[in-house]
Design a protein around this motif. Structure first.
Motif, PDB file in Angstrom:
ATOM      1  N   LYS A 203      29.300  13.378-105.176  1.00  0.00           N
ATOM      2  CA  LYS A 203      28.411  12.535-105.803  1.00  0.00           C
ATOM      3  C   LYS A 203      27.097  12.938-107.243  1.00  0.00           C
ATOM      4  N   ILE A 204      26.944  12.610-108.010  1.00  0.00           N
ATOM      5  CA  ILE A 204      25.341  12.341-108.283  1.00  0.00           C
ATOM      6  C   ILE A 204      24.624  12.171-107.271  1.00  0.00           C
ATOM      7  N   LYS A 205      23.846  11.518-106.534  1.00  0.00           N
ATOM      8  CA  LYS A 205      23.392  11.342-105.907  1.00  0.00           C
ATOM      9  C   LYS A 205      22.876  12.063-104.682  1.00  0.00           C
ATOM     10  N   GLU A 206      24.175  12.666-104.453  1.00  0.00           N
ATOM     11  CA  GLU A 206      24.848  13.597-103.344  1.00  0.00           C
ATOM     12  C   GLU A 206      24.373  15.035-103.856  1.00  0.00           C
ATOM     13  N   ILE A 207      24.339  15.177-105.196  1.00  0.00           N
ATOM     14  CA  ILE A 207      24.100  16.633-106.079  1.00  0.00           C
ATOM     15  C   ILE A 207      22.417  16.645-106.137  1.00  0.00           C
ATOM     16  N   GLU A 208      21.835  15.308-106.650  1.00  0.00           N
ATOM     17  CA  GLU A 208      21.002  15.350-106.738  1.00  0.00           C
ATOM     18  C   GLU A 208      20.025  15.855-105.170  1.00  0.00           C
ATOM     19  N   ASP A 209      20.633  14.894-103.982  1.00  0.00           N
ATOM     20  CA  ASP A 209      19.871  15.524-102.993  1.00  0.00           C
ATOM     21  C   ASP A 209      19.750  17.239-102.533  1.00  0.00           C
ATOM     22  N   LYS A 210      20.875  17.679-102.663  1.00  0.00           N
ATOM     23  CA  LYS A 210      21.634  19.448-102.064  1.00  0.00           C
ATOM     24  C   LYS A 210      20.730  19.684-103.528  1.00  0.00           C
ATOM     25  N   ILE A 211      19.927  19.431-104.667  1.00  0.00           N
ATOM     26  CA  ILE A 211      19.470  20.325-105.276  1.00  0.00           C
ATOM     27  C   ILE A 211      18.616  19.934-104.753  1.00  0.00           C
ATOM     28  N   LYS A 212      17.406  19.504-104.538  1.00  0.00           N
ATOM     29  CA  LYS A 212      16.061  18.634-104.329  1.00  0.00           C
ATOM     30  C   LYS A 212      15.810  19.539-102.857  1.00  0.00           C
ATOM     31  N   GLU A 213      17.127  20.131-101.612  1.00  0.00           N
ATOM     32  CA  GLU A 213      17.061  20.157-100.702  1.00  0.00           C
ATOM     33  C   GLU A 213      16.622  21.890-100.407  1.00  0.00           C
ATOM     34  N   ILE A 214      17.373  22.691-101.872  1.00  0.00           N
ATOM     35  CA  ILE A 214      17.149  24.446-101.652  1.00  0.00           C
ATOM     36  C   ILE A 214      16.323  24.486-102.789  1.00  0.00           C
ATOM     37  N   SER A 215      15.685  23.616-103.683  1.00  0.00           N
ATOM     38  CA  SER A 215      14.484  23.765-104.525  1.00  0.00           C
ATOM     39  C   SER A 215      13.653  24.784-104.156  1.00  0.00           C
ATOM     40  N   PRO A 216      13.047  24.044-102.463  1.00  0.00           N
ATOM     41  CA  PRO A 216      11.602  24.691-102.752  1.00  0.00           C
ATOM     42  C   PRO A 216      11.875  26.107-102.149  1.00  0.00           C
ATOM     43  N   HIS A 217      13.682  26.538-101.599  1.00  0.00           N
ATOM     44  CA  HIS A 217      13.571  27.727-100.914  1.00  0.00           C
ATOM     45  C   HIS A 217      14.440  28.462-101.833  1.00  0.00           C
ATOM     46  N   ILE A 218      14.096  28.796-103.163  1.00  0.00           N
ATOM     47  CA  ILE A 218      14.417  29.408-104.224  1.00  0.00           C
ATOM     48  C   ILE A 218      12.944  29.967-104.584  1.00  0.00           C
ATOM     49  N   LYS A 219      13.204  31.559-104.813  1.00  0.00           N
ATOM     50  CA  LYS A 219      12.194  33.040-104.292  1.00  0.00           C
ATOM     51  C   LYS A 219      12.348  33.731-105.293  1.00  0.00           C
ATOM     52  N   SER A 220      11.004  34.245-105.922  1.00  0.00           N
ATOM     53  CA  SER A 220      11.344  34.722-106.884  1.00  0.00           C
ATOM     54  C   SER A 220      10.682  36.436-106.711  1.00  0.00           C
ATOM     55  N   THR A 221      11.022  37.694-106.612  1.00  0.00           N
ATOM     56  CA  THR A 221       9.958  38.525-107.378  1.00  0.00           C
ATOM     57  C   THR A 221      10.305  39.308-108.534  1.00  0.00           C
ATOM     58  N   LEU A 222       9.198  39.346-109.480  1.00  0.00           N
ATOM     59  CA  LEU A 222       9.651  39.668-110.837  1.00  0.00           C
ATOM     60  C   LEU A 222       8.234  41.277-111.252  1.00  0.00           C
ATOM     61  N   ALA A 223       8.460  42.032-111.796  1.00  0.00           N
ATOM     62  CA  ALA A 223       7.685  42.926-111.564  1.00  0.00           C
ATOM     63  C   ALA A 223       7.481  43.502-113.524  1.00  0.00           C
ATOM     64  N   PHE A 224       6.413  43.027-113.615  1.00  0.00           N
ATOM     65  CA  PHE A 224       6.097  43.134-115.584  1.00  0.00           C
ATOM     66  C   PHE A 224       5.447  44.160-115.643  1.00  0.00           C
ATOM     67  N   ASN A 225       5.346  44.860-116.919  1.00  0.00           N
ATOM     68  CA  ASN A 225       4.446  46.260-117.223  1.00  0.00           C
ATOM     69  C   ASN A 225       3.038  45.596-117.705  1.00  0.00           C
ATOM     70  N   SER A 226       3.403  44.731-118.195  1.00  0.00           N
ATOM     71  CA  SER A 226       2.117  44.477-119.226  1.00  0.00           C
ATOM     72  C   SER A 226       1.919  42.689-118.880  1.00  0.00           C
ATOM     73  N   LEU A 227       1.167  41.684-118.586  1.00  0.00           N
ATOM     74  CA  LEU A 227       0.804  40.902-118.338  1.00  0.00           C
ATOM     75  C   LEU A 227       0.144  39.601-120.134  1.00  0.00           C
ATOM     76  N   ASP A 228      -0.063  40.617-120.916  1.00  0.00           N
ATOM     77  CA  ASP A 228      -0.684  40.218-122.238  1.00  0.00           C
ATOM     78  C   ASP A 228       0.022  38.459-122.148  1.00  0.00           C
ATOM     79  N   ASN A 229       1.427  38.584-122.548  1.00  0.00           N
ATOM     80  CA  ASN A 229       1.906  37.601-123.264  1.00  0.00           C
ATOM     81  C   ASN A 229       1.994  35.842-122.544  1.00  0.00           C
ATOM     82  N   LEU A 230       1.534  36.413-121.560  1.00  0.00           N
ATOM     83  CA  LEU A 230       1.488  35.080-119.633  1.00  0.00           C
ATOM     84  C   LEU A 230       0.144  34.635-119.987  1.00  0.00           C
ATOM     85  N   VAL A 231      -0.897  35.419-120.286  1.00  0.00           N
ATOM     86  CA  VAL A 231      -1.775  34.895-120.340  1.00  0.00           C
ATOM     87  C   VAL A 231      -2.618  34.072-121.666  1.00  0.00           C
ATOM     88  N   LYS A 232      -1.787  34.909-122.704  1.00  0.00           N
ATOM     89  CA  LYS A 232      -1.698  34.155-124.518  1.00  0.00           C
ATOM     90  C   LYS A 232      -0.349  32.753-124.655  1.00  0.00           C
TER      91      LYS A 232
END
Length: 279
Positions: A140-169
């Motif tokens: 059900k929708i409330k059960e889905i909400e609870d599961k998504i909120k459970e995994i959300s803090p555990h989503i990790k990422s590692t991203l490589a950029f050649n330039s950060l110019d656009n992130l700064v702009k």
């Protein structure tokens, strides 16, 4: 079994094959280029956007999905008998989540769950895919909400950029971080933490960059049974090697290309992995 609709925004950067498979509704943010505005993924694609950015002195801006768009979308599905799970990019990066909340309040219904994904691009995409799978499992929708909120803090990422110019702009990173990113031969490792983009390491050379990323993935571990997303935009000298590394380790992943809203800030030649850590 509840009749549920999963809704997200265009910053989830999910491929059409996934959107069609799970019947996911995507509301586009706007890309503003001078006097012209384009719906992300509808009126303009990432390759056209990057070409325009290369040829223009104008730096484009992005605009959140407004409450009226959410109101019309939600109202349409509610009238069809659906309940709604609506998951959106971090409230620290955009007002889109707030727009969704306003629309829900206007409809005065408990049949809509609005979730602040506290992430963007494939980090948001992972939550949307998870919600769609949970819907298929009959939650059900409330059960889905609870599961998504459970995994959300555990989503990790590692991203490589050649330039950060656009992130700064685009105001996603400080100018100080941008200066570091322009040092010759230095690649910047960026992650989404607590709903914001942050520099987590600075590495010289492609081989060390790849090793840094792989070590981070190995250290965190990927939760068994969960899919990961290999994200990229433009050419990257480490994309092929990273892909091969994932395949050799038999890590299940979906390959996605950055969309226009995120592409404004990332620019070209970036890649990385989003995954749910082993918790």
């Amino acid at each position: 079994m509840e009749k549920i609709k999963i809704i997200t925004d265009s910053t989830a950067d999910l491929p059409d094959s996934i959107l069609k498979k799970y019947n996911i509704e995507v509301l586009p943010l706007l890309i503003n280029f001078g006097k012209d505005s384009y719906k992300d993924g509808i009126d303009i694609d990432i390759h056209t956007l990057l070409h325009k950015m290369d040829k223009s002195d104008v730096f484009p801006s992005t605009t959140q999905v407004n409450p009226q768009i959410f109101l019309e979308c939600y109202d349409s599905y509610i009238k069809q008998g659906y309940k709604i799970v609506s998951i959106h990019l971090s409230s620290k990066m955009s007002g889109t989540y707030q727009s969704a909340c306003i629309a829900k309040e206007m409809l005065q219904t408990e049949d809509i769950i609005v979730i602040d994904g506290m992430n963007v691009t494939s980090g948001l995409g992972l939550q949307v895919i998870k919600a769609a799978k949970l819907k298929e499992e009959g939650l059900k929708i409330k059960e889905i909400e609870d599961k998504i909120k459970e995994i959300s803090p555990h989503i990790k990422s590692t991203l490589a950029f050649n330039s950060l110019d656009n992130l700064v702009k685009g105001g996603r990173l400080s100018k100080t971080a941008g200066v570091i990113g322009n040092i010759l031969g230095i690649k910047i490792i960026v992650a989404v933490e607590n709903g914001e983009m942050t520099v987590i390491d600075k590495v010289r050379g492609s081989k060390r960059t790849l090793r840094n990323m792989v070590d981070y993935i190995d250290k965190k571990g990927i939760k068994e049974g969960e899919v990961s997303i290999l994200l990229h935009v433009g050419e990257s000298d480490i994309l092929d090697v990273l892909r091969k590394n994932l395949e050799e380790k038999k890590i299940e992943f979906i390959e996605c290309e950055v969309g226009c809203t995120v592409g404004v800030h990332s620019g070209s030649r970036a890649c990385g992995l989003f995954f749910i850590e082993n918790y």
